[in-house]
Design an enzyme around this catalytic site. Structure first.
Site, PDB file in Angstrom:
ATOM      1  N   ASP A 117     -41.571 -36.243 -14.660  1.00 53.98           N
ATOM      2  CA  ASP A 117     -41.763 -35.838 -13.216  1.00 53.98           C
ATOM      3  C   ASP A 117     -41.216 -34.483 -13.018  1.00 53.98           C
ATOM      4  OD1 ASP A 117     -42.097 -36.460 -10.569  1.00 53.98           O
ATOM      5  OD2 ASP A 117     -40.138 -37.561 -10.474  1.00 53.98           O
ATOM      6  N   HIS A 124     -39.323 -29.422  -0.486  1.00 57.76           N
ATOM      7  CA  HIS A 124     -38.572 -30.655  -0.827  1.00 57.76           C
ATOM      8  C   HIS A 124     -37.239 -29.971  -1.789  1.00 57.76           C
ATOM      9  CE1 HIS A 124     -37.433 -34.789  -2.434  1.00 57.76           C
ATOM     10  NE2 HIS A 124     -37.516 -34.213  -3.741  1.00 57.76           N
ATOM     11  N   GLU A 188     -40.519 -41.456  -3.335  1.00 56.20           N
ATOM     12  CA  GLU A 188     -40.886 -39.992  -3.199  1.00 56.20           C
ATOM     13  C   GLU A 188     -42.557 -40.085  -3.336  1.00 56.20           C
ATOM     14  OE1 GLU A 188     -38.938 -38.101  -6.120  1.00 56.20           O
ATOM     15  OE2 GLU A 188     -37.000 -37.671  -4.978  1.00 56.20           O
ATOM     16  N   GLU A 190     -45.791 -38.766  -4.432  1.00 51.92           N
ATOM     17  CA  GLU A 190     -46.317 -37.633  -5.222  1.00 51.92           C
ATOM     18  C   GLU A 190     -47.701 -37.823  -5.579  1.00 51.92           C
ATOM     19  OE1 GLU A 190     -43.403 -36.733  -8.398  1.00 51.92           O
ATOM     20  OE2 GLU A 190     -41.760 -37.736  -7.321  1.00 51.92           O
ATOM     21  N   ASP A 220     -42.376 -42.364  -6.345  1.00 49.76           N
ATOM     22  CA  ASP A 220     -41.256 -42.413  -7.641  1.00 49.76           C
ATOM     23  C   ASP A 220     -40.117 -43.028  -6.645  1.00 49.76           C
ATOM     24  OD1 ASP A 220     -39.345 -41.470  -9.198  1.00 49.76           O
ATOM     25  OD2 ASP A 220     -39.231 -39.764  -8.879  1.00 49.76           O
ATOM     26  N   ARG A 224     -30.874 -43.520  -4.141  1.00 48.33           N
ATOM     27  CA  ARG A 224     -30.019 -42.139  -3.722  1.00 48.33           C
ATOM     28  C   ARG A 224     -28.632 -42.283  -4.052  1.00 48.33           C
ATOM     29  NH1 ARG A 224     -34.164 -39.032  -4.525  1.00 48.33           N
ATOM     30  NH2 ARG A 224     -35.873 -39.195  -2.780  1.00 48.33           N
ATOM     31  N   GLN A 227     -28.470 -42.394  -8.114  1.00 44.25           N
ATOM     32  CA  GLN A 227     -28.680 -41.064  -8.418  1.00 44.25           C
ATOM     33  C   GLN A 227     -27.823 -39.871  -8.089  1.00 44.25           C
ATOM     34  OE1 GLN A 227     -32.167 -39.575  -6.314  1.00 44.25           O
ATOM     35  NE2 GLN A 227     -32.434 -37.608  -7.535  1.00 44.25           N
ATOM     36  N   LYS A 240     -33.758 -43.893 -10.956  1.00 47.60           N
ATOM     37  CA  LYS A 240     -35.282 -43.564 -10.763  1.00 47.60           C
ATOM     38  C   LYS A 240     -36.041 -44.716 -11.747  1.00 47.60           C
ATOM     39  CE  LYS A 240     -35.469 -39.330  -8.676  1.00 47.60           C
ATOM     40  NZ  LYS A 240     -36.340 -39.006  -7.745  1.00 47.60           N
ATOM     41  N   THR A 244     -41.590 -47.183 -11.004  1.00 50.83           N
ATOM     42  CA  THR A 244     -42.555 -46.169 -10.613  1.00 50.83           C
ATOM     43  C   THR A 244     -43.990 -46.487 -10.215  1.00 50.83           C
ATOM     44  OG1 THR A 244     -41.454 -44.469 -11.902  1.00 50.83           O
ATOM     45  CG2 THR A 244     -43.577 -43.537 -11.005  1.00 50.83           C
ATOM     46  N   GLU A 345     -35.145 -37.025   3.023  1.00 54.30           N
ATOM     47  CA  GLU A 345     -35.503 -35.709   3.833  1.00 54.30           C
ATOM     48  C   GLU A 345     -35.642 -36.213   5.266  1.00 54.30           C
ATOM     49  OE1 GLU A 345     -38.243 -32.571   2.012  1.00 54.30           O
ATOM     50  OE2 GLU A 345     -38.278 -34.560   0.711  1.00 54.30           O
TER      51      GLU A 345
HETATM   52 CA    CA Z   1     -39.991 -37.435  -8.080  1.00 54.43          CA
END
Ligand code: CA
Length: 400
Positions: A117, A124, A188, A190, A220, A224, A227, A240, A244, A345
């Site tokens: 990844d 970002h 996320e 992606e 993904d 948080r 993480q 993570k 996925t 975000e």
């Molecule tokens: Ca990611």
């Protein structure tokens, strides 16, 4: 059905017409078989094997693995035959099996090898830097020189539609860390690149097409709080690796020929191994739906490193790329608030609520929430190429 698509204008205007033809694995009750998507139907490829000649063997298995292990020349030849087979007005071969998508079960379309990844959106990276490290430069010094990435967990890559269980883990606490279900579950948005072709090392950007078969959308999922406690100094791990999600259909690179664009400048020349002699950026327009409300529309055109640069970087040290390897772009975010690619975000670290159309508000995911990521790209002659959506619903954490 004797004629595939009766109205050529309809075929051109809808995102899964003959211009797209993504590959997937469907089960209509008689086992998993390779298919291409045509509108809201799946065309089972073993049912048209006699129209595909020698290439039929590439799509006669129960996954895309043999197709991914073939070559760019074979991929393009097969696609040309399929496009010709389903062009508007053409007649379906006898025995062709066209099954409504509502009648099939999709499975993970290929065996995922190594999974990497990246972190290639400047917006970002800057937003996360401002949220997580407000007193320092939001962009770390290596970011404009190389596509930053980490190795993820391929064994928990799941197909779109698979529910995602809220993970347990450690999070920061005082005086000791806390343990329990994540309270800051995020996504996320992606784009994932599916690798194929011969096993190779040191793949230059000019050879990317020999080793990138196609694209999927990728979520993904990210816890948080887990993480944030675990990631220093070695990067993402259990926050993570629990899940996925990828699209059930892989859009071949050939369908995106008209979407190719140059990547933005990073402010200085790239090192020679990251230079490109053809544009490898992609004009993909994403949309993130949270319980049916579109909360963001990120644009892939804002990504600072292309898939060719990411693949060149990933293999420049002699590491191999093999059929079935998967690498993801990194969260796709743009300069506008409405273009942010994750809820960290969008909610600015959980401080700003996001309004959904049902009157509810959110910062991070609640149990039962559903997220769907969609995307389109410009096709030939004003047509639209769809990238199949990636969807997932949050299940409550299990009792430990
Ligand atoms: Ca990611």
């Amino acid at each position: 059905m004797s004629v595939w698509v009766r109205d050529p204008a309809f075929a051109r205007d809808q995102p899964f017409g003959p211009q797209t033809l993504p590959y997937g694995v469907v089960d209509a009750g008689d086992g998993p078989r390779v298919a291409v998507r045509l509108g809201d139907h799946a065309l089972v490829l073993t049912s048209v094997a006699h129209s595909l000649g020698d290439l039929a063997t590439l799509v006669s298995a129960s996954s895309l693995d043999p197709l991914l292990a073939a070559t760019r020349a074979d991929w393009s030849a097969l696609r040309a035959r399929l496009v010709s087979l389903v062009s508007p007005g053409s007649t379906a071969p006898a025995g062709a099996q066209l099954v409504p998508l509502s009648d099939v079960r999709m499975s993970l379309p290929f065996t995922v090898g190594d999974y990497v990844d990246f972190y290639s959106s400047r917006y970002h990276a800057e937003n996360v830097g401002r949220i997580m490290r407000p007193d320092s430069d939001p962009l770390l010094p290596n970011w404009t020189h190389l596509p930053v990435g980490y190795h993820g967990r391929s064994g928990t890559v799941v197909v779109s539609g698979t529910p995602v269980e809220r993970p347990h883990g450690q999070r920061k606490g005082s005086p000791v860390p806390k343990f329990g279900p994540s309270g800051r579950l995020d996504i996320e948005a992606e784009v994932g690149f599916v690798c194929g072709g011969p096993v190779a090392r040191r793949v230059p950007t000019r050879s990317a097409a020999e080793h990138i078969f196609g694209v999927v959308l990728l979520n993904d999922w990210s816890a948080r709080d887990i993480q944030g406690w675990e990631y220093q100094p070695l990067g993402p791990f259990l926050g993570k690796s629990f899940a996925t999600s990828i699209s059930a259909w892989v859009t071949p690179l050939d369908a995106l020929a008209t979407a190719r664009i140059a990547v933005p400048d990073v402010g200085h020349p790239r090192l020679p191994y990251l230079a490109e002699d053809a544009p490898w950026g992609l004009d993909l327009r994403l949309a993130i739906e949270w319980n049916g409300t579109v909360v963001s529309r990120p644009q892939f055109a804002h990504m600072s490193y292309s898939c060719a640069q990411q693949l060149a970087h990933m293999t420049v040290n002699g590491a191999t790329v093999r059929p079935g390897d998967l690498f993801a772009s990194g969260t796709v975010s743009g300069p506008e608030r409405t273009q942010r690619g994750c809820f960290l975000e969008l909610s600015w670290g959980g401080r700003e609520e996001i309004a959904l159309s049902d009157g509810e508000t959110r910062t991070f995911l609640e149990d039962g929430d559903e997220v769907v990521i969609r995307a389109t790209a410009p096709g030939e002659d004003g047509s639209v190429v769809g990238i199949a959506p990636v969807a997932g619903t949050v299940l409550p954490a299990v009792d430990l």
